[in-house]
Design an enzyme around this catalytic site. Structure first.
Site, mmCIF file in Angstrom:
data_model
loop_
_atom_site.group_PDB
_atom_site.id
_atom_site.type_symbol
_atom_site.label_atom_id
_atom_site.label_comp_id
_atom_site.label_asym_id
_atom_site.label_seq_id
_atom_site.Cartn_x
_atom_site.Cartn_y
_atom_site.Cartn_z
ATOM 1 N N ILE A 34 0.821 -1.209 0.000
ATOM 2 C CA ILE A 34 0.000 0.000 0.000
ATOM 3 C C ILE A 34 0.863 1.271 0.000
ATOM 4 C CG2 ILE A 34 -0.264 0.379 2.500
ATOM 5 C CD1 ILE A 34 -3.323 0.562 1.955
ATOM 6 N N ASN A 91 11.221 -8.992 7.282
ATOM 7 C CA ASN A 91 11.555 -8.488 8.607
ATOM 8 C C ASN A 91 10.987 -9.425 9.669
ATOM 9 O OD1 ASN A 91 12.866 -6.042 7.797
ATOM 10 N ND2 ASN A 91 10.850 -5.233 7.252
ATOM 11 N N HIS A 104 5.591 -11.951 5.768
ATOM 12 C CA HIS A 104 5.517 -11.394 4.419
ATOM 13 C C HIS A 104 6.919 -11.183 3.901
ATOM 14 C CE1 HIS A 104 5.213 -8.228 7.460
ATOM 15 N NE2 HIS A 104 5.883 -7.423 6.652
ATOM 16 N N HIS A 106 8.868 -9.035 1.096
ATOM 17 C CA HIS A 106 8.774 -7.915 0.168
ATOM 18 C C HIS A 106 9.575 -8.273 -1.091
ATOM 19 C CE1 HIS A 106 7.686 -4.835 3.396
ATOM 20 N NE2 HIS A 106 8.217 -5.778 4.140
HETATM 21 P P1 AMP Z 1 7.060 -4.767 7.615
HETATM 22 O O1 AMP Z 1 7.688 -3.532 8.199
HETATM 23 O O2 AMP Z 1 8.076 -5.664 6.961
HETATM 24 O O3 AMP Z 1 6.169 -5.477 8.598
HETATM 25 O O4 AMP Z 1 6.181 -4.252 6.402
HETATM 26 C C1 AMP Z 1 4.779 -4.115 6.438
HETATM 27 C C2 AMP Z 1 4.363 -3.608 5.085
HETATM 28 O O5 AMP Z 1 2.971 -3.772 4.962
HETATM 29 C C3 AMP Z 1 4.665 -2.126 4.842
HETATM 30 O O6 AMP Z 1 5.495 -2.014 3.679
HETATM 31 C C4 AMP Z 1 3.279 -1.522 4.619
HETATM 32 O O7 AMP Z 1 3.274 -0.481 3.661
HETATM 33 C C5 AMP Z 1 2.473 -2.718 4.174
HETATM 34 N N1 AMP Z 1 1.030 -2.651 4.391
HETATM 35 C C6 AMP Z 1 0.389 -2.321 5.543
HETATM 36 N N2 AMP Z 1 -0.936 -2.392 5.384
HETATM 37 C C7 AMP Z 1 -1.148 -2.795 4.096
HETATM 38 C C8 AMP Z 1 -2.296 -3.066 3.315
HETATM 39 N N3 AMP Z 1 -3.553 -2.929 3.818
HETATM 40 N N4 AMP Z 1 -2.145 -3.442 2.040
HETATM 41 C C9 AMP Z 1 -0.905 -3.577 1.512
HETATM 42 N N5 AMP Z 1 0.231 -3.346 2.189
HETATM 43 C C10 AMP Z 1 0.113 -2.958 3.468
#
Ligand code: AMP
Length: 120
Positions: A34, A91, A104, A106
């Site tokens: 997002i 992470n 997740h 990236h």
């Molecule tokens: P992390 O810091 O590795 O946990 O990354 C979490 C990621 O989730 C961040 O890059 C956010 O921008 C992404 N994120 C959070 N909410 C959403 C959402 N609803 N849809 C897509 N990405 C999201």
């Protein structure tokens, strides 16, 4: 730490909130981040309830692990970055600033990605 089923990616998996889906199979879902940090920024998640790579690597089945790794490679090829290059990042926990407690990975690409980690 127990898995929190109210996390945002669990809600996406249950269809409670939308995502820009790029890939799905029995074990894996992938969608656009997002808040993209690169022209290509996709998140790949297992459908199972795993908090992080620590949890997943210890508890996931061979089928889930295979599906997850294969999905990452397939998505990168589909998105056209297998030739140009891409970066994958996951992470885990506090030092890594994990924000969402559902595993997740990236995938970043479509621009030069600079150093692996910033210097402090
Ligand atoms: P992390 O810091 O590795 O946990 O990354 C979490 C990621 O989730 C961040 O890059 C956010 O921008 C992404 N994120 C959070 N909410 C959403 C959402 N609803 N849809 C897509 N990405 C999201």
């Amino acid at each position: 730490m127990a898995y929190d089923p109210s996390n945002i990616f669990a809600r996406i998996l249950r269809g409670e909130i939308p995502c820009k889906k790029v890939f799905e199979n029995e074990h894996v879902l992938a969608f656009h981040d997002i808040n993209p940090q690169a022209p290509l920024h996709i998140l790949v998640i297992p459908k199972g309830a795993y908090i992080s790579m620590d949890d997943f690597s210890a508890k996931a089945s061979p089928e889930e692990i295979t599906a997850f790794v294969r999905a990452i490679g397939e998505i990168a090829r589909r998105e056209g970055v297998a030739e140009s290059g891409y970066r994958i990042l996951a992470n885990h926990g506090g030092d890594a600033h994990q924000e969402v407690p559902h595993l997740h990975v990236h995938i970043f690409g479509k621009r030069p990605l600079g150093r692996m980690l910033p210097r402090d």
